[in-house]
Design an enzyme around this catalytic site. Structure first.
Site, PDB file in Angstrom:
ATOM      1  N   SER A   1      -6.057  -5.309   3.888  1.00 43.02           N
ATOM      2  CA  SER A   1      -5.553  -6.589   4.388  1.00 43.02           C
ATOM      3  C   SER A   1      -6.701  -7.592   4.455  1.00 43.02           C
ATOM      4  CB  SER A   1      -4.880  -6.390   5.754  1.00 43.02           C
ATOM      5  OG  SER A   1      -4.161  -7.532   6.133  1.00 43.02           O
TER       6      SER A   1
ATOM      7  N   GLU B   1      -1.391  -6.315  -3.183  1.00 41.42           N
ATOM      8  CA  GLU B   1      -0.311  -6.104  -2.219  1.00 41.42           C
ATOM      9  C   GLU B   1      -0.301  -7.306  -1.285  1.00 41.42           C
ATOM     10  OE1 GLU B   1      -0.583  -5.511   1.324  1.00 41.42           O
ATOM     11  OE2 GLU B   1      -2.749  -5.903   1.230  1.00 41.42           O
TER      12      GLU B   1
ATOM     13  N   HIS C   1       0.949  -2.859   3.462  1.00 42.22           N
ATOM     14  CA  HIS C   1       1.310  -2.915   4.881  1.00 42.22           C
ATOM     15  C   HIS C   1       2.537  -2.046   5.173  1.00 42.22           C
ATOM     16  CE1 HIS C   1      -1.371  -6.342   4.501  1.00 42.22           C
ATOM     17  NE2 HIS C   1      -1.446  -6.416   5.817  1.00 42.22           N
TER      18      HIS C   1
END
Length: 321
Positions: free
Chosen positions: A128, A220, A290
């Site tokens: 992330s 992602e 996630h």
């Protein structure tokens, strides 16, 4: 102007270096948990990750400001920077496990001194917002690990935990997943890089810009409207960062499907449209991002991929251990 932009991107050719892999871990090694971005509510959030690391025979120490809070962040910029610098410089620390993502790593990345780290590389682990560290460290020629962080270990799948263990301790592993009909078939071999699409986008034009030349790119994201995904993919395309890939692997993209039906396509179709001019394999629905089943990926290590009618295979070779 167009010539200048392309010339800047073609520099990636000369920057396509070999990656140094930090030493794999062994029982008794020490890892340090730091919080370079968002704050952690309390110790219970990290307890499952700490317990897991200890079950692997690792010693765990915490950064001084892991539980600090300053607005959105885990302490002030100076406090987060201090913990990260200490972890990078401490020769006894063999891996740095970021506590969680959120936002904030970009605020300290340019103040970090990587001198000692380059002499004694160690694994930096997270995903992330930690993509800022991944892309910056990759430009130093050092491998990193994209994986679930301590703050997410309470809900992580066994596969997410096992792949992190194998990556850290140097065991062979790979993946075999069903082929999505939108996949672009083919085989490829190359160095894997990547991370969160939004963060990769935000690094364009900076010293932390991702070097994609001749690489396999993983992306992602979470919570982004589809028009933003489309815009980010076109930013990468116009910057030349999709042109010279060996392959593209697409992880989880979580968004409000009902809200975004009017856009006219799924995230898969948006991404496929952005790379339609390029002849390399594309894998959708890789279990990474996630989600609870966030399988670990080693960025900066060569992987092989095979995409056919029924399956997609992704595997590392550890012959260079």
């Amino acid at each position: 102007m167009r010539h200048k932009i392309l010339a800047r991107q073609e520099r990636n050719d000369s920057r396509s270096m070999k990656f140094t892999k930090p030493p794999y871990l062994k029982k008794g090694d020490t890892i340090m948990i730091v919080a370079p971005a968002g704050f952690v509510a309390d110790s219970t959030e990290l307890d499952p990750g700490i317990a897991l690391a200890k079950s692997w025979g690792l010693e765990v120490i915490l950064g001084k400001h892991v539980f600090s809070k300053h607005n959105h962040f885990a302490g002030t910029d100076e406090e987060r920077l201090g913990d990260m610098q200490l972890a990078l410089d401490n020769k006894n620390v063999k891996a740095i496990w970021c506590s969680r993502g959120g936002y904030g790593t970009v605020r300290i990345i340019d103040q970090i001194d990587f001198t000692a780290f380059k002499k004694n590389p160690k694994w930096v682990i997270g995903f992330s917002d930690i993509t800022t560290l991944h892309t910056h460290i990759h430009n130093l020629g050092i491998a990193t690990i994209h994986a679930t962080m301590p703050g997410g270990m309470h809900s992580a799948t066994d596969e997410a935990k096992q792949t992190l263990y194998k990556a850290l301790f140097g065991y062979d592993y790979g993946f075999e997943i069903p082929t999505n009909p939108l996949n672009k078939k083919g085989d490829a071999k190359g160095i894997l890089i990547g991370g969160n699409l939004s963060i990769i986008n935000s690094m364009v034009g900076s010293d932390s810009e991702i070097n994609t030349y001749g690489k396999i790119l993983f992306i992602e994201d979470v919570g982004e409207d589809l028009y933003r995904v489309d815009r980010m993919m076109y930013t990468l395309k116009r910057s030349g960062l999709l042109k010279n890939l060996k392959a593209l692997i697409v992880g989880d993209f979580s968004y409000d499907i009902a809200k975004d039906t009017l856009f006219g396509g799924s995230h898969r179709e948006i991404i496929l449209n952005a790379v339609k001019d390029y002849n390399y394999p594309v894998i959708f629905d890789f279990p990474g991002g996630h989600i609870k089943d966030n399988r670990t990926l080693i960025f900066g290590k060569e992987i092989n991929i095979e995409v056919n009618e029924s399956t997609s295979k992704i595997y590392y070779s550890f012959l260079d251990n």
